[in-house]
Design a protein around this motif. Structure first.
Motif, PDB file in Angstrom:
ATOM      1  N   TYR A 189     -12.206  51.921  76.247  1.00 48.29           N
ATOM      2  CA  TYR A 189     -11.486  52.824  77.151  1.00 48.29           C
ATOM      3  C   TYR A 189      -9.987  52.809  76.860  1.00 48.29           C
ATOM      4  CZ  TYR A 189      -9.131  54.305  81.443  1.00 48.29           C
ATOM      5  OH  TYR A 189      -8.286  54.917  82.346  1.00 48.29           O
ATOM      6  N   GLU A 190      -9.430  51.607  76.676  1.00 46.65           N
ATOM      7  CA  GLU A 190      -7.996  51.495  76.411  1.00 46.65           C
ATOM      8  C   GLU A 190      -7.636  52.145  75.078  1.00 46.65           C
ATOM      9  OE1 GLU A 190      -7.232  47.355  76.670  1.00 46.65           O
ATOM     10  OE2 GLU A 190      -7.346  47.286  78.865  1.00 46.65           O
ATOM     11  N   VAL A 191      -8.489  51.953  74.062  1.00 46.59           N
ATOM     12  CA  VAL A 191      -8.256  52.586  72.758  1.00 46.59           C
ATOM     13  C   VAL A 191      -8.311  54.114  72.896  1.00 46.59           C
ATOM     14  CG1 VAL A 191      -9.191  52.931  70.439  1.00 46.59           C
ATOM     15  CG2 VAL A 191      -9.054  50.629  71.399  1.00 46.59           C
ATOM     16  N   PHE A 192      -9.315  54.585  73.649  1.00 51.41           N
ATOM     17  CA  PHE A 192      -9.454  56.035  73.857  1.00 51.41           C
ATOM     18  C   PHE A 192      -8.234  56.610  74.564  1.00 51.41           C
ATOM     19  CE2 PHE A 192     -10.682  59.427  76.846  1.00 51.41           C
ATOM     20  CZ  PHE A 192     -11.030  60.413  75.926  1.00 51.41           C
ATOM     21  N   ILE A 193      -7.782  55.933  75.623  1.00 48.84           N
ATOM     22  CA  ILE A 193      -6.605  56.408  76.366  1.00 48.84           C
ATOM     23  C   ILE A 193      -5.365  56.389  75.480  1.00 48.84           C
ATOM     24  CG2 ILE A 193      -5.059  55.922  78.281  1.00 48.84           C
ATOM     25  CD1 ILE A 193      -7.702  57.144  79.132  1.00 48.84           C
ATOM     26  N   LYS A 194      -5.200  55.311  74.707  1.00 46.78           N
ATOM     27  CA  LYS A 194      -4.039  55.202  73.830  1.00 46.78           C
ATOM     28  C   LYS A 194      -4.040  56.312  72.785  1.00 46.78           C
ATOM     29  CE  LYS A 194      -1.787  52.094  70.535  1.00 46.78           C
ATOM     30  NZ  LYS A 194      -1.855  50.776  69.849  1.00 46.78           N
ATOM     31  N   ASP A 195      -5.196  56.500  72.129  1.00 52.07           N
ATOM     32  CA  ASP A 195      -5.302  57.524  71.089  1.00 52.07           C
ATOM     33  C   ASP A 195      -5.121  58.928  71.670  1.00 52.07           C
ATOM     34  OD1 ASP A 195      -5.748  55.515  69.288  1.00 52.07           O
ATOM     35  OD2 ASP A 195      -7.916  55.818  69.156  1.00 52.07           O
ATOM     36  N   THR A 196      -5.713  59.150  72.839  1.00 53.92           N
ATOM     37  CA  THR A 196      -5.609  60.478  73.458  1.00 53.92           C
ATOM     38  C   THR A 196      -4.179  60.774  73.881  1.00 53.92           C
ATOM     39  OG1 THR A 196      -7.900  60.289  74.251  1.00 53.92           O
ATOM     40  CG2 THR A 196      -6.525  61.998  75.242  1.00 53.92           C
ATOM     41  N   ASN A 197      -3.499  59.771  74.445  1.00 53.44           N
ATOM     42  CA  ASN A 197      -2.092  59.968  74.821  1.00 53.44           C
ATOM     43  C   ASN A 197      -1.223  60.257  73.593  1.00 53.44           C
ATOM     44  OD1 ASN A 197      -2.038  59.773  77.651  1.00 53.44           O
ATOM     45  ND2 ASN A 197      -2.197  57.548  77.563  1.00 53.44           N
ATOM     46  N   ALA A 198      -1.517  59.547  72.495  1.00 57.21           N
ATOM     47  CA  ALA A 198      -0.772  59.802  71.252  1.00 57.21           C
ATOM     48  C   ALA A 198      -1.041  61.219  70.751  1.00 57.21           C
ATOM     49  CB  ALA A 198      -1.165  58.777  70.186  1.00 57.21           C
ATOM     50  N   GLU A 199      -2.304  61.643  70.863  1.00 52.88           N
ATOM     51  CA  GLU A 199      -2.669  63.001  70.445  1.00 52.88           C
ATOM     52  C   GLU A 199      -1.971  64.036  71.317  1.00 52.88           C
ATOM     53  OE1 GLU A 199      -6.701  65.786  70.222  1.00 52.88           O
ATOM     54  OE2 GLU A 199      -6.873  63.624  70.471  1.00 52.88           O
ATOM     55  N   ILE A 200      -1.962  63.803  72.624  1.00 51.77           N
ATOM     56  CA  ILE A 200      -1.285  64.728  73.551  1.00 51.77           C
ATOM     57  C   ILE A 200       0.205  64.785  73.249  1.00 51.77           C
ATOM     58  CG2 ILE A 200      -0.597  65.036  75.958  1.00 51.77           C
ATOM     59  CD1 ILE A 200      -3.360  64.041  76.763  1.00 51.77           C
ATOM     60  N   LYS A 201       0.806  63.613  72.999  1.00 51.69           N
ATOM     61  CA  LYS A 201       2.240  63.572  72.686  1.00 51.69           C
ATOM     62  C   LYS A 201       2.553  64.367  71.430  1.00 51.69           C
ATOM     63  CE  LYS A 201       6.056  60.311  72.032  1.00 51.69           C
ATOM     64  NZ  LYS A 201       6.428  58.869  71.939  1.00 51.69           N
ATOM     65  N   ALA A 202       1.687  64.224  70.417  1.00 53.21           N
ATOM     66  CA  ALA A 202       1.887  64.965  69.167  1.00 53.21           C
ATOM     67  C   ALA A 202       1.761  66.463  69.401  1.00 53.21           C
ATOM     68  CB  ALA A 202       0.879  64.503  68.120  1.00 53.21           C
ATOM     69  N   LYS A 203       0.785  66.858  70.217  1.00 53.18           N
ATOM     70  CA  LYS A 203       0.600  68.288  70.503  1.00 53.18           C
ATOM     71  C   LYS A 203       1.769  68.827  71.333  1.00 53.18           C
ATOM     72  CE  LYS A 203      -4.461  68.031  70.326  1.00 53.18           C
ATOM     73  NZ  LYS A 203      -4.618  68.774  69.077  1.00 53.18           N
ATOM     74  N   GLN A 204       2.257  68.017  72.275  1.00 54.74           N
ATOM     75  CA  GLN A 204       3.414  68.442  73.057  1.00 54.74           C
ATOM     76  C   GLN A 204       4.639  68.601  72.161  1.00 54.74           C
ATOM     77  OE1 GLN A 204       3.413  65.281  75.952  1.00 54.74           O
ATOM     78  NE2 GLN A 204       2.336  66.511  77.490  1.00 54.74           N
ATOM     79  N   ALA A 205       4.796  67.677  71.191  1.00 52.59           N
ATOM     80  CA  ALA A 205       5.894  67.799  70.228  1.00 52.59           C
ATOM     81  C   ALA A 205       5.730  69.066  69.401  1.00 52.59           C
ATOM     82  CB  ALA A 205       5.945  66.571  69.324  1.00 52.59           C
ATOM     83  N   GLY A 206       4.460  69.388  69.074  1.00 49.57           N
ATOM     84  CA  GLY A 206       4.195  70.619  68.335  1.00 49.57           C
ATOM     85  C   GLY A 206       4.591  71.846  69.129  1.00 49.57           C
ATOM     86  N   ILE A 207       4.324  71.828  70.430  1.00 49.43           N
ATOM     87  CA  ILE A 207       4.707  72.960  71.289  1.00 49.43           C
ATOM     88  C   ILE A 207       6.227  73.081  71.358  1.00 49.43           C
ATOM     89  CG2 ILE A 207       4.721  73.787  73.670  1.00 49.43           C
ATOM     90  CD1 ILE A 207       1.905  72.708  73.988  1.00 49.43           C
ATOM     91  N   VAL A 208       6.914  71.936  71.491  1.00 47.19           N
ATOM     92  CA  VAL A 208       8.376  71.953  71.523  1.00 47.19           C
ATOM     93  C   VAL A 208       8.925  72.521  70.219  1.00 47.19           C
ATOM     94  CG1 VAL A 208      10.448  70.523  71.566  1.00 47.19           C
ATOM     95  CG2 VAL A 208       8.576  70.060  73.158  1.00 47.19           C
ATOM     96  N   SER A 209       8.338  72.064  69.102  1.00 50.23           N
ATOM     97  CA  SER A 209       8.771  72.560  67.791  1.00 50.23           C
ATOM     98  C   SER A 209       8.531  74.059  67.665  1.00 50.23           C
ATOM     99  CB  SER A 209       8.030  71.810  66.678  1.00 50.23           C
ATOM    100  OG  SER A 209       8.373  72.315  65.409  1.00 50.23           O
ATOM    101  N   ASP A 210       7.369  74.506  68.145  1.00 51.29           N
ATOM    102  CA  ASP A 210       7.055  75.938  68.102  1.00 51.29           C
ATOM    103  C   ASP A 210       8.045  76.728  68.959  1.00 51.29           C
ATOM    104  OD1 ASP A 210       4.974  75.468  66.413  1.00 51.29           O
ATOM    105  OD2 ASP A 210       3.408  75.612  67.928  1.00 51.29           O
ATOM    106  N   ASN A 211       8.392  76.162  70.127  1.00 53.62           N
ATOM    107  CA  ASN A 211       9.353  76.844  70.998  1.00 53.62           C
ATOM    108  C   ASN A 211      10.724  76.961  70.325  1.00 53.62           C
ATOM    109  OD1 ASN A 211       7.598  77.296  73.134  1.00 53.62           O
ATOM    110  ND2 ASN A 211       8.013  75.327  74.083  1.00 53.62           N
ATOM    111  N   GLU A 212      11.117  75.883  69.649  1.00 47.68           N
ATOM    112  CA  GLU A 212      12.403  75.910  68.945  1.00 47.68           C
ATOM    113  C   GLU A 212      12.369  76.941  67.821  1.00 47.68           C
ATOM    114  OE1 GLU A 212      12.884  71.917  67.674  1.00 47.68           O
ATOM    115  OE2 GLU A 212      13.638  71.191  69.622  1.00 47.68           O
ATOM    116  N   THR A 213      11.252  76.996  67.107  1.00 52.65           N
ATOM    117  CA  THR A 213      11.111  77.981  66.028  1.00 52.65           C
ATOM    118  C   THR A 213      11.130  79.389  66.597  1.00 52.65           C
ATOM    119  OG1 THR A 213       9.786  76.421  64.719  1.00 52.65           O
ATOM    120  CG2 THR A 213       9.653  78.750  64.124  1.00 52.65           C
TER     121      THR A 213
END
Length: 284
Positions: A189-213
């Motif tokens: 569960y902890e691994v899943f939460i950690k990996d999922t949060n990292a994935e969400i953070k990366a996707k959120q960074a992608g959205i920010v990057s897309d917004n800047e572009t």
């Protein structure tokens, strides 16, 4: 002084020849200027049209990029939402599994406690029975153990004791397995939460990057639209200049050869007339 009745006429002819010569030169210069101006106008018009096409293509490319970025943002936002839902489900399942685990451990420990107490009482009972049999033997008869007593001396409590010990051991194993399963589930569960949060953070960074572009593209598109309007204005001015050139130059350029030949013929005729008035053929 010799009388010259045609002197003024010859002077007038010379003046006309000179005027015609100047008209010829002026017309030649005008034609050359017209050719130069038309060529420059065509060159600038071609350049402005090409630039306008380039700007329009860049605007189209920016619009296509923005559509792609919008679709990408929508996809990332949807995936983030789905990941958050999965984390919520995983947390709910983990909470339920933990409650089940705690209940299982509590049940097994309670079972073991009860069975241990039962074994203690059973052992006391057997011990008491053994002492009683030794203190009050039946006269003239061999001491006989109570049912199961002989087995108790050999196996620590007889069949009942062994059965209870087995049940306790099974319960302890169930508890141990439950603890291990709980640890494994919590780790997963902890691994899943950690990996999922990292994935969400990366996707959120992608959205920010897309917004800047998108913001940069919007600025580019605004500049391109301004450039396009300016280029269209240049083309309109060049078109107006081209119209003015045609007004000024078409007659000269369309009739240049004819007018030059006619003017040369007129000059030649004037020269011949002057020769006549100058006395050519007189006095013969």
């Amino acid at each position: 002084m010799r009388f010259d009745p045609f002197g003024k006429l010859r002077d007038g002819i010379d003046g006309m020849v000179g005027s015609l010569g100047k008209e010829k030169e002026d017309e030649i210069h005008h034609k050359d200027d017209c050719v130069t101006d038309f060529n420059e106008n065509d060159k600038q018009t071609t350049e402005r049209n090409e630039h306008k096409s380039d700007v329009e293509q860049e605007i189209n490319d920016l619009n296509a990029d923005q559509e792609h970025l919008n679709a990408e943002e929508k996809r990332l936002a949807q995936e983030i939402g789905e990941a958050q839902i999965e984390m919520k489900k995983a947390s709910e399942n983990r909470e339920k599994e933990n409650k089940d685990f705690q209940q299982t451990v509590a049940d097994q420990r309670a079972t073991q406690e009860i069975l241990k107490k039962a074994m203690e009482r059973l052992a006391e009972f057997y011990k008491s029975a053994l002492l009683q049999s030794k203190q009050d033997p039946v006269p003239g008869a061999a001491v006989e153990a109570m049912p199961g007593f002989g087995e108790y001396k050999k196996s620590g409590g007889g069949g009942a004791m062994a059965l209870i010990e087995n049940v306790i051991a099974d319960s302890a194993k169930v508890e141990k397995d439950a603890i291990q399963a709980e640890q494994d589930a919590q780790t997963a569960y902890e691994v899943f939460i950690k990996d999922t949060n990292a994935e969400i953070k990366a996707k959120q960074a992608g959205i920010v990057s897309d917004n800047e572009t998108e913001a940069k593209d919007a600025v580019k598109e605004t500049n391109d639209e301004t450039d396009k309007r300016g280029t269209i204005g240049d083309l309109l001015n060049l078109g107006s200049m081209n119209g003015a050139l045609h007004t000024s130059c078409d007659f000269t350029m369309d009739n240049f050869e004819v007018r030059q030949e006619a003017r040369e013929g007129e000059v030649e005729a004037l020269k011949q007339a002057k020769a006549i008035f100058s006395g050519a053929g007189f006095g013969r």
